[in-house]
Design a protein around this motif. Structure first.
Motif, PDB file in Angstrom:
ATOM      1  N   GLU A   1       0.716  -1.438   0.243  1.00 14.17           N
ATOM      2  CA  GLU A   1       0.200   0.108   0.016  1.00 14.17           C
ATOM      3  C   GLU A   1       0.883   1.069   0.170  1.00 14.17           C
ATOM      4  OE1 GLU A   1      -3.479  -1.619   2.722  1.00 14.17           O
ATOM      5  OE2 GLU A   1      -2.198   0.113   3.928  1.00 14.17           O
ATOM      6  N   ARG A   2       0.774   2.482  -0.873  1.00  9.76           N
ATOM      7  CA  ARG A   2       1.392   3.574  -1.128  1.00  9.76           C
ATOM      8  C   ARG A   2       0.109   4.625  -0.698  1.00  9.76           C
ATOM      9  NH1 ARG A   2       5.912   6.027  -4.100  1.00  9.76           N
ATOM     10  NH2 ARG A   2       6.357   8.179  -3.637  1.00  9.76           N
ATOM     11  N   GLU A   3       0.948   5.300  -0.227  1.00 10.44           N
ATOM     12  CA  GLU A   3      -0.377   7.127   0.255  1.00 10.44           C
ATOM     13  C   GLU A   3       1.420   7.481   0.698  1.00 10.44           C
ATOM     14  OE1 GLU A   3      -3.491   8.274   2.799  1.00 10.44           O
ATOM     15  OE2 GLU A   3      -2.893   6.512   3.822  1.00 10.44           O
ATOM     16  N   GLY A   4       1.196   8.570  -0.704  1.00 13.30           N
ATOM     17  CA  GLY A   4       1.802   9.418  -0.164  1.00 13.30           C
ATOM     18  C   GLY A   4       3.169   9.047  -0.655  1.00 13.30           C
ATOM     19  N   ASN A   5       4.180   9.599   0.468  1.00 11.94           N
ATOM     20  CA  ASN A   5       5.573   8.978   0.299  1.00 11.94           C
ATOM     21  C   ASN A   5       5.718   8.513   1.388  1.00 11.94           C
ATOM     22  OD1 ASN A   5       6.272  10.885  -1.848  1.00 11.94           O
ATOM     23  ND2 ASN A   5       6.991  12.380  -0.213  1.00 11.94           N
TER      24      ASN A   5
ATOM     25  N   GLU B   1       5.497  -5.859 -11.096  1.00 12.95           N
ATOM     26  CA  GLU B   1       6.171  -5.001 -12.239  1.00 12.95           C
ATOM     27  C   GLU B   1       5.414  -3.525 -11.146  1.00 12.95           C
ATOM     28  OE1 GLU B   1       5.563  -5.286 -16.479  1.00 12.95           O
ATOM     29  OE2 GLU B   1       6.487  -7.571 -15.961  1.00 12.95           O
ATOM     30  N   GLU B   2       4.839  -3.351 -10.695  1.00 15.24           N
ATOM     31  CA  GLU B   2       4.179  -2.223 -10.063  1.00 15.24           C
ATOM     32  C   GLU B   2       4.486  -1.669  -9.342  1.00 15.24           C
ATOM     33  OE1 GLU B   2       0.031  -1.445  -9.962  1.00 15.24           O
ATOM     34  OE2 GLU B   2      -0.403  -2.791 -12.174  1.00 15.24           O
ATOM     35  N   ILE B   3       5.267  -2.946  -8.436  1.00 15.97           N
ATOM     36  CA  ILE B   3       5.722  -2.794  -7.362  1.00 15.97           C
ATOM     37  C   ILE B   3       6.703  -1.471  -7.324  1.00 15.97           C
ATOM     38  CG2 ILE B   3       7.137  -3.911  -4.709  1.00 15.97           C
ATOM     39  CD1 ILE B   3       5.462  -6.152  -5.443  1.00 15.97           C
ATOM     40  N   SER B   4       7.915  -2.377  -7.986  1.00 16.92           N
ATOM     41  CA  SER B   4       9.277  -1.265  -8.550  1.00 16.92           C
ATOM     42  C   SER B   4       9.011   0.429  -8.501  1.00 16.92           C
ATOM     43  CB  SER B   4      10.037  -1.697  -9.556  1.00 16.92           C
ATOM     44  OG  SER B   4       9.154  -1.682 -10.706  1.00 16.92           O
ATOM     45  N   GLU B   5       7.676   0.596  -9.561  1.00 26.49           N
ATOM     46  CA  GLU B   5       6.949   1.656  -9.040  1.00 26.49           C
ATOM     47  C   GLU B   5       7.183   2.753  -7.913  1.00 26.49           C
ATOM     48  OE1 GLU B   5       4.080   2.063 -12.821  1.00 26.49           O
ATOM     49  OE2 GLU B   5       5.746   1.055 -13.900  1.00 26.49           O
ATOM     50  N   MET B   6       5.889   1.632  -7.174  1.00 27.82           N
ATOM     51  CA  MET B   6       5.018   1.705  -6.192  1.00 27.82           C
ATOM     52  C   MET B   6       6.445   2.777  -4.981  1.00 27.82           C
ATOM     53  SD  MET B   6       1.895  -0.727  -5.486  1.00 27.82           S
ATOM     54  CE  MET B   6       1.755  -0.278  -4.134  1.00 27.82           C
TER      55      MET B   6
ATOM     56  N   MET C   1       9.069   3.868  -5.685  1.00 24.25           N
ATOM     57  CA  MET C   1      10.252   5.237  -6.134  1.00 24.25           C
ATOM     58  C   MET C   1       9.632   6.849  -5.359  1.00 24.25           C
ATOM     59  SD  MET C   1      10.517   5.878  -9.969  1.00 24.25           S
ATOM     60  CE  MET C   1      10.207   3.575 -11.021  1.00 24.25           C
ATOM     61  N   GLY C   2      10.763   7.150  -4.474  1.00 22.36           N
ATOM     62  CA  GLY C   2      10.491   8.070  -3.706  1.00 22.36           C
ATOM     63  C   GLY C   2       9.987   8.056  -2.094  1.00 22.36           C
ATOM     64  N   THR C   3       9.523   6.799  -1.883  1.00 22.16           N
ATOM     65  CA  THR C   3       9.316   6.183  -1.051  1.00 22.16           C
ATOM     66  C   THR C   3      10.200   6.325   0.599  1.00 22.16           C
ATOM     67  OG1 THR C   3       9.712   3.667  -0.574  1.00 22.16           O
ATOM     68  CG2 THR C   3       6.780   5.250  -1.564  1.00 22.16           C
ATOM     69  N   ASP C   4       9.509   5.965   1.835  1.00 24.69           N
ATOM     70  CA  ASP C   4      10.864   5.738   2.450  1.00 24.69           C
ATOM     71  C   ASP C   4      11.575   3.918   2.366  1.00 24.69           C
ATOM     72  OD1 ASP C   4       8.299   5.107   3.249  1.00 24.69           O
ATOM     73  OD2 ASP C   4       8.337   4.846   4.735  1.00 24.69           O
ATOM     74  N   VAL C   5      10.816   3.420   1.907  1.00 25.58           N
ATOM     75  CA  VAL C   5      11.356   2.604   1.669  1.00 25.58           C
ATOM     76  C   VAL C   5      12.777   2.510   0.102  1.00 25.58           C
ATOM     77  CG1 VAL C   5      10.555  -0.066   0.417  1.00 25.58           C
ATOM     78  CG2 VAL C   5       8.859   1.218   1.955  1.00 25.58           C
ATOM     79  N   GLU C   6      12.408   3.582  -0.807  1.00 25.59           N
ATOM     80  CA  GLU C   6      13.327   3.784  -1.729  1.00 25.59           C
ATOM     81  C   GLU C   6      14.934   3.648  -0.399  1.00 25.59           C
ATOM     82  OE1 GLU C   6      14.168   5.505  -5.629  1.00 25.59           O
ATOM     83  OE2 GLU C   6      12.745   6.809  -4.302  1.00 25.59           O
ATOM     84  N   ALA C   7      14.505   4.410   0.730  1.00 30.20           N
ATOM     85  CA  ALA C   7      15.827   5.231   0.853  1.00 30.20           C
ATOM     86  C   ALA C   7      16.467   4.314   2.167  1.00 30.20           C
ATOM     87  CB  ALA C   7      15.156   5.988   1.859  1.00 30.20           C
ATOM     88  N   ALA C   8      15.924   2.964   2.539  1.00 28.57           N
ATOM     89  CA  ALA C   8      15.994   1.734   2.881  1.00 28.57           C
ATOM     90  C   ALA C   8      17.065   0.983   2.264  1.00 28.57           C
ATOM     91  CB  ALA C   8      15.137   1.487   4.504  1.00 28.57           C
ATOM     92  N   GLY C   9      16.210   0.510   1.348  1.00 31.82           N
ATOM     93  CA  GLY C   9      16.717  -0.211   0.093  1.00 31.82           C
ATOM     94  C   GLY C   9      18.104   0.508  -0.083  1.00 31.82           C
ATOM     95  N   ILE C  10      17.740   1.421  -0.592  1.00 36.44           N
ATOM     96  CA  ILE C  10      19.764   1.597  -1.108  1.00 36.44           C
ATOM     97  C   ILE C  10      20.274   1.917   0.211  1.00 36.44           C
ATOM     98  CG2 ILE C  10      20.618   4.319  -1.711  1.00 36.44           C
ATOM     99  CD1 ILE C  10      18.348   4.721  -2.720  1.00 36.44           C
ATOM    100  N   ALA C  11      19.605   2.216   1.835  1.00 41.55           N
ATOM    101  CA  ALA C  11      21.022   2.115   2.891  1.00 41.55           C
ATOM    102  C   ALA C  11      21.217   0.511   2.845  1.00 41.55           C
ATOM    103  CB  ALA C  11      20.006   2.478   3.532  1.00 41.55           C
ATOM    104  N   LEU C  12      19.986  -0.513   2.733  1.00 37.03           N
ATOM    105  CA  LEU C  12      20.699  -1.620   2.481  1.00 37.03           C
ATOM    106  C   LEU C  12      21.257  -2.442   1.297  1.00 37.03           C
ATOM    107  CD1 LEU C  12      19.913  -4.246   3.585  1.00 37.03           C
ATOM    108  CD2 LEU C  12      17.596  -4.271   2.542  1.00 37.03           C
TER     109      LEU C  12
END
Length: 110
Positions: free
Chosen positions: A21-25, A65-70, A72-83
């Motif tokens: 679920e994505r809501e905002g960022n 495939e939609e998950i990678s789009e979801m 982008m720009g979220t806190d999960v993306e930042a955490a994934g980069i750190a991981l």
């Protein structure tokens, strides 16, 4: 809110529901497996994030495939980069350790 849900098969054949679920960022991902319910590392969520459609038994595997789009720009993306950075650091450290052990063994034979 954007939401996508999958029925996935676990390694022992059990079926679980993974929901993104994505809501905002903010992106939340839930899984009904024991680890997912406990808030621990859930291999089903990670497999879906990595684009693995093979575990999906529901008729919407193409939506993985939609998950990678979801993300982008979220806190999960930042955490994934750190991981990813941490995993790279561990890999480099393991390579350094292997080399140091080899060098140590060679020094013992001189």
């Amino acid at each position: 809110m954007r939401r996508v849900e999958f029925t996935v098969r676990g390694t022992k054949g059990d079926l679980y529901t993974c929901t993104f679920e994505r809501e905002g960022n903010n992106l939340n991902a839930f899984c009904t497996c024991p680890d997912g319910r406990a808030g621990s590392y859930c291999k089903h969520r990670f497999a879906l994030i990595e684009g693995n459609q093979s575990i999906v038994v529901s008729d919407n595997a193409h939506e993985v495939e939609e998950i990678s789009e979801m993300i982008m720009g979220t806190d999960v993306e930042a955490a994934g980069i750190a991981l990813a950075e941490a995993m790279d650091a561990v890999e480099r450290a393991e390579e350094m350790l292997t080399k140091a052990k080899r060098d140590f063994a060679r020094a013992l034979r001189k």
